[in-house]
Motif scaffolding. Structure first.
Motif, PDB file in Angstrom:
ATOM      1  N   PRO A   6       0.825  -1.207   0.000  1.00  0.00           N
ATOM      2  CA  PRO A   6       0.000   0.000   0.000  1.00  0.00           C
ATOM      3  C   PRO A   6       0.860   1.258   0.000  1.00  0.00           C
ATOM      4  CG  PRO A   6      -0.726  -1.555   1.686  1.00  0.00           C
ATOM      5  CD  PRO A   6       0.581  -2.061   1.166  1.00  0.00           C
ATOM      6  N   ASP A   7       0.295   2.326  -0.523  1.00  0.00           N
ATOM      7  CA  ASP A   7       0.933   3.636  -0.476  1.00  0.00           C
ATOM      8  C   ASP A   7       1.303   3.939   0.981  1.00  0.00           C
ATOM      9  OD1 ASP A   7       1.118   6.545  -0.141  1.00  0.00           O
ATOM     10  OD2 ASP A   7       0.388   6.675  -2.193  1.00  0.00           O
ATOM     11  N   PRO A   8       2.540   4.399   1.256  1.00  0.00           N
ATOM     12  CA  PRO A   8       2.934   4.662   2.644  1.00  0.00           C
ATOM     13  C   PRO A   8       2.177   5.804   3.302  1.00  0.00           C
ATOM     14  CG  PRO A   8       4.639   5.385   1.110  1.00  0.00           C
ATOM     15  CD  PRO A   8       3.656   4.590   0.313  1.00  0.00           C
ATOM     16  N   SER A   9       1.432   6.597   2.515  1.00  0.00           N
ATOM     17  CA  SER A   9       0.608   7.656   3.113  1.00  0.00           C
ATOM     18  C   SER A   9      -0.794   7.175   3.437  1.00  0.00           C
ATOM     19  CB  SER A   9       0.540   8.872   2.185  1.00  0.00           C
ATOM     20  OG  SER A   9      -0.302   8.620   1.069  1.00  0.00           O
ATOM     21  N   PHE A  10      -1.071   5.869   3.259  1.00  0.00           N
ATOM     22  CA  PHE A  10      -2.327   5.263   3.702  1.00  0.00           C
ATOM     23  C   PHE A  10      -2.100   4.696   5.107  1.00  0.00           C
ATOM     24  CE2 PHE A  10      -3.728   3.954  -0.880  1.00  0.00           C
ATOM     25  CZ  PHE A  10      -3.814   5.294  -1.228  1.00  0.00           C
ATOM     26  N   TYR A  11      -3.034   4.938   5.990  1.00  0.00           N
ATOM     27  CA  TYR A  11      -2.882   4.515   7.384  1.00  0.00           C
ATOM     28  C   TYR A  11      -4.125   3.752   7.833  1.00  0.00           C
ATOM     29  CZ  TYR A  11       0.830   7.944   7.102  1.00  0.00           C
ATOM     30  OH  TYR A  11       1.943   8.638   6.704  1.00  0.00           O
ATOM     31  N   PRO A  12      -3.929   2.657   8.572  1.00  0.00           N
ATOM     32  CA  PRO A  12      -5.094   1.886   9.015  1.00  0.00           C
ATOM     33  C   PRO A  12      -5.958   2.624  10.026  1.00  0.00           C
ATOM     34  CG  PRO A  12      -3.061   0.989   9.937  1.00  0.00           C
ATOM     35  CD  PRO A  12      -2.654   2.014   8.931  1.00  0.00           C
ATOM     36  N   SER A  13      -5.369   3.540  10.813  1.00  0.00           N
ATOM     37  CA  SER A  13      -6.130   4.207  11.871  1.00  0.00           C
ATOM     38  C   SER A  13      -5.756   5.675  11.950  1.00  0.00           C
ATOM     39  CB  SER A  13      -5.850   3.543  13.219  1.00  0.00           C
ATOM     40  OG  SER A  13      -4.545   3.891  13.680  1.00  0.00           O
ATOM     41  N   PRO A  14      -6.626   6.499  12.535  1.00  0.00           N
ATOM     42  CA  PRO A  14      -6.281   7.912  12.742  1.00  0.00           C
ATOM     43  C   PRO A  14      -5.033   8.084  13.597  1.00  0.00           C
ATOM     44  CG  PRO A  14      -8.620   7.529  13.172  1.00  0.00           C
ATOM     45  CD  PRO A  14      -7.998   6.190  12.979  1.00  0.00           C
ATOM     46  N   ARG A  15      -4.862   7.229  14.586  1.00  0.00           N
ATOM     47  CA  ARG A  15      -3.687   7.321  15.457  1.00  0.00           C
ATOM     48  C   ARG A  15      -2.399   7.140  14.653  1.00  0.00           C
ATOM     49  NH1 ARG A  15      -3.659   3.808  20.821  1.00  0.00           N
ATOM     50  NH2 ARG A  15      -5.334   5.307  21.226  1.00  0.00           N
ATOM     51  N   ASP A  16      -2.394   6.181  13.711  1.00  0.00           N
ATOM     52  CA  ASP A  16      -1.225   5.993  12.863  1.00  0.00           C
ATOM     53  C   ASP A  16      -0.975   7.225  11.992  1.00  0.00           C
ATOM     54  OD1 ASP A  16      -0.630   3.358  13.717  1.00  0.00           O
ATOM     55  OD2 ASP A  16      -2.233   2.587  12.448  1.00  0.00           O
ATOM     56  N   ALA A  17      -2.059   7.798  11.454  1.00  0.00           N
ATOM     57  CA  ALA A  17      -1.913   8.972  10.592  1.00  0.00           C
ATOM     58  C   ALA A  17      -1.341  10.160  11.348  1.00  0.00           C
ATOM     59  CB  ALA A  17      -3.260   9.333   9.980  1.00  0.00           C
ATOM     60  N   MET A  18      -1.678  10.283  12.629  1.00  0.00           N
ATOM     61  CA  MET A  18      -1.173  11.399  13.420  1.00  0.00           C
ATOM     62  C   MET A  18       0.338  11.333  13.620  1.00  0.00           C
ATOM     63  SD  MET A  18      -4.120  11.975  16.315  1.00  0.00           S
ATOM     64  CE  MET A  18      -3.322  13.462  16.943  1.00  0.00           C
ATOM     65  N   LYS A  19       0.927  10.143  13.454  1.00  0.00           N
ATOM     66  CA  LYS A  19       2.373   9.980  13.608  1.00  0.00           C
ATOM     67  C   LYS A  19       3.130  10.202  12.302  1.00  0.00           C
ATOM     68  CE  LYS A  19       1.587   6.452  17.173  1.00  0.00           C
ATOM     69  NZ  LYS A  19       1.740   5.008  17.496  1.00  0.00           N
ATOM     70  N   ALA A  20       2.414  10.531  11.226  1.00  0.00           N
ATOM     71  CA  ALA A  20       3.038  10.694   9.913  1.00  0.00           C
ATOM     72  C   ALA A  20       3.949  11.915   9.891  1.00  0.00           C
ATOM     73  CB  ALA A  20       1.957  10.828   8.855  1.00  0.00           C
ATOM     74  N   PRO A  21       4.863  11.967   8.935  1.00  0.00           N
ATOM     75  CA  PRO A  21       5.729  13.146   8.813  1.00  0.00           C
ATOM     76  C   PRO A  21       4.930  14.419   8.560  1.00  0.00           C
ATOM     77  CG  PRO A  21       6.547  11.323   7.465  1.00  0.00           C
ATOM     78  CD  PRO A  21       5.185  10.925   7.947  1.00  0.00           C
ATOM     79  N   GLN A  22       5.471  15.541   8.980  1.00  0.00           N
ATOM     80  CA  GLN A  22       4.814  16.819   8.768  1.00  0.00           C
ATOM     81  C   GLN A  22       4.740  17.136   7.278  1.00  0.00           C
ATOM     82  OE1 GLN A  22       6.305  20.021  11.188  1.00  0.00           O
ATOM     83  NE2 GLN A  22       5.641  21.607   9.732  1.00  0.00           N
ATOM     84  N   ARG A 385      -2.391  16.506  10.003  1.00  0.00           N
ATOM     85  CA  ARG A 385      -2.659  15.191  10.576  1.00  0.00           C
ATOM     86  C   ARG A 385      -2.299  15.129  12.060  1.00  0.00           C
ATOM     87  NH1 ARG A 385       0.460  12.104   5.852  1.00  0.00           N
ATOM     88  NH2 ARG A 385       1.722  13.968   6.207  1.00  0.00           N
ATOM     89  N   ASP A 386      -1.236  15.805  12.464  1.00  0.00           N
ATOM     90  CA  ASP A 386      -0.852  15.762  13.880  1.00  0.00           C
ATOM     91  C   ASP A 386      -1.634  16.756  14.726  1.00  0.00           C
ATOM     92  OD1 ASP A 386       0.274  18.178  13.163  1.00  0.00           O
ATOM     93  OD2 ASP A 386       2.357  17.552  13.497  1.00  0.00           O
ATOM     94  N   GLY A 387      -2.492  17.568  14.097  1.00  0.00           N
ATOM     95  CA  GLY A 387      -3.322  18.512  14.827  1.00  0.00           C
ATOM     96  C   GLY A 387      -2.620  19.766  15.285  1.00  0.00           C
ATOM     97  N   ARG A 388      -1.378  19.988  14.854  1.00  0.00           N
ATOM     98  CA  ARG A 388      -0.597  21.128  15.342  1.00  0.00           C
ATOM     99  C   ARG A 388      -0.745  22.384  14.489  1.00  0.00           C
ATOM    100  NH1 ARG A 388       3.353  19.927  19.171  1.00  0.00           N
ATOM    101  NH2 ARG A 388       2.809  17.990  20.225  1.00  0.00           N
ATOM    102  N   ARG A 389      -1.207  22.252  13.251  1.00  0.00           N
ATOM    103  CA  ARG A 389      -1.292  23.396  12.355  1.00  0.00           C
ATOM    104  C   ARG A 389      -2.676  23.476  11.720  1.00  0.00           C
ATOM    105  NH1 ARG A 389       2.774  20.710  12.534  1.00  0.00           N
ATOM    106  NH2 ARG A 389       2.147  19.269  10.882  1.00  0.00           N
ATOM    107  N   VAL A 390      -3.193  24.690  11.668  1.00  0.00           N
ATOM    108  CA  VAL A 390      -4.515  24.939  11.102  1.00  0.00           C
ATOM    109  C   VAL A 390      -4.357  26.002  10.017  1.00  0.00           C
ATOM    110  CG1 VAL A 390      -6.877  25.689  11.565  1.00  0.00           C
ATOM    111  CG2 VAL A 390      -5.612  24.399  13.306  1.00  0.00           C
ATOM    112  N   PHE A 391      -4.725  25.661   8.791  1.00  0.00           N
ATOM    113  CA  PHE A 391      -4.624  26.591   7.667  1.00  0.00           C
ATOM    114  C   PHE A 391      -6.031  27.004   7.232  1.00  0.00           C
ATOM    115  CE2 PHE A 391      -1.057  23.645   7.494  1.00  0.00           C
ATOM    116  CZ  PHE A 391       0.043  24.463   7.259  1.00  0.00           C
ATOM    117  N   PHE A 392      -6.187  28.240   6.778  1.00  0.00           N
ATOM    118  CA  PHE A 392      -7.478  28.589   6.195  1.00  0.00           C
ATOM    119  C   PHE A 392      -7.344  29.697   5.160  1.00  0.00           C
ATOM    120  CE2 PHE A 392      -7.353  30.935  10.245  1.00  0.00           C
ATOM    121  CZ  PHE A 392      -7.690  32.230   9.874  1.00  0.00           C
TER     122      PHE A 392
END
Length: 459
Positions: A6-22, A385-392
């Motif tokens: 699978p594509d390495p940017s696919f994650y089984p869970s939200p918790r895994d996605a939150m650990k992804a690179p910035q 994904r890590d919840g640290r940055r909000v863009f608008f």
């Protein structure tokens, strides 16, 4: 023979996605408000430097690029119908005015995305009956795209499907639509085989701006619809009330086993307030209730556009919401008053306001340290994904921009830094001025995924 991975940017869970690179890049659709003389474009933003580093111009004029999404995401890790051969490579970008679809490859050269396919409105109408494509979600069995109406500019609106690999139109999604007629957003609870859709209005109700007669007459959307995702059949409708109208953005819990989510409701036609509604499943039935009320703010009529002068107040106009991947913080864009609100929703039925930031706004025009006085207000909002940055960004829809901000809107994009325990701080150095290129900015997609792009199969 090698194994498909699978594509390495696919994650089984939200918790895994939150650990992804910035994320390092953001893709932002930008449209030319004068739709007759210059095509719209996809901007590539370096999120570290805070600057535009690439452009992809569309080949035609008159699209008004609006919402868009990935062709594939973490939903491809479906345990009963996996798609290991697809990857997060393509963006699907609709033109809400032209009803045209662009398929854009961002993998070969991420800073200079390439258009690989154009699907014309005539083909969409022929195969689905729909026009005005709006929202794009990557599903486990195809690319789901909502549409506001039919070729006459009326209803019903609904959803159609593109094939993941060929980008051919598969057809209309609904098998039994029940009472559903108006359409806007949609999303799902994958763990519950349930799709949720919302209501705005048919194209002829929204394309020329807010129609006061429709608003006072209660004709804009007031309902959520629950569907069986696999059988494509309507199950249940949930209604706000006769005054709360334009049920727009939907944000279900990212945890696929949680049976709740939030809906943003733009305006109450009695007091101009906005609201957030919680849907949830109780005793084998879905219910919905208001959990956040945001009142209108008094204002000098001289500071207001004609449509609001008689009310002597500014409505919040809740035009977008977003939910962090840990399901803890809900972000609310108040485009009218110029405010982003952060709520702690760890207890979904009792949200707590934890932070606010103001920029722009109909009456206040709150300045940015780098951008000065601003037109428009917080609109399309995206969370890392890590919840640290909000863009608008600040543009809603060309005709609505001109109606509520008649002095004009210069396109801009900004960033907030989010504290993981609650709180927001404006980044004073991050300010991207799209008006330098004579564009207005709308939706943002972060490279590798973001808080509103993916859905997950595991908790």
């Amino acid at each position: 023979m090698g194994l498909w991975k699978p594509d390495p940017s696919f994650y089984p869970s939200p918790r895994d996605a939150m650990k992804a690179p910035q994320e390092e890049l953001a893709y932002v659709v930008a449209f030319n408000p004068d739709q007759d003389n210059r095509p719209d474009a996809l901007a590539v933003v370096d999120t570290q430097k805070g600057e535009i580093v690439g452009w992809t111009k569309m080949p035609y004029v008159g699209d008004e690029l609006h919402h868009f999404g990935w062709a594939a995401c973490s939903s491809a890790l479906c345990p009963y119908a996996p798609h290991p051969h697809i990857e997060r490579r393509h963006l699907v970008i609709p033109g809400i005015r032209s009803s045209r679809l662009y398929i854009i490859d961002v993998k070969a050269d991420p800073i200079h995305p390439k258009i690989i396919k154009v699907i014309e409105a005539e083909e969409i109408v022929k195969k689905t009956g729909y026009t005005r494509p709006h929202t794009v979600h990557c599903g486990p069995d195809g690319i789901y795209i909502s549409a506001l109406g039919d070729k006459r500019g009326k209803g019903p609106g609904g959803i159609f499907i593109l094939d993941h690999s060929t980008f051919e139109i598969v057809g209309k999604w609904e098998r039994d639509r029940g009472p559903q007629y108006l359409h806007y957003d949609f999303w799902w609870h994958l763990g519950l085989d349930t799709l949720i859709s919302s209501e705005w209005g048919t194209p002829d109700m929204v394309e020329d701006g807010l129609n006061p007669e429709h608003l006072l007459g209660g004709r804009y959307g007031k309902r959520l619809h629950l569907w069986d995702l696999r059988s494509r059949r309507h199950l249940q409708a949930l209604e706000t009330n006769e005054h709360e109208q334009m049920v727009l953005e939907l944000r279900p819990a990212h945890d696929p086993q949680k049976a709740y989510g939030f809906a943003g409701v733009v305006i109450n036609n009695q007091d101009l307030s906005g609201s957030i509604w919680l849907w949830c499943r109780e005793n084998e039935k879905w219910t919905m209730k208001k959990v956040i009320h945001i009142p209108a703010e008094p204002a000098d009529p001289d500071q207001l556009p004609p449509i609001l002068k008689g009310f002597k107040s500014v409505p919040p106009l809740i035009t977008d919401i977003n939910l962090s991947l840990d399901d803890r913080f809900l972000y609310v864009s108040c485009w009218g008053t110029g405010e982003v609100r952060q709520y702690d929703v760890s207890q979904p039925a009792t949200p707590k306001l934890t932070a606010t930031v103001r920029l722009g706004g109909i009456a206040n025009r709150t300045p940015h340290p780098k951008g000065g006085m601003l037109g428009g207000g917080p609109q399309m909002i995206e969370v890392s994904r890590d919840g640290r940055r909000v863009f608008f960004t600040n543009s809603l829809y060309a005709s609505w921009d001109d109606q509520f901000y008649p002095d004009g809107i210069q396109g801009w994009m900004v960033k907030l830094d989010a504290d993981p325990t609650g709180g927001l701080i404006l980044d004073p150095e991050f300010f991207i001025d799209f008006s330098d290129h004579q564009y207005r900015a709308h939706q943002i997609r972060l490279a590798g995924g973001d808080a509103s792009s993916d859905s997950y199969w595991f908790s």
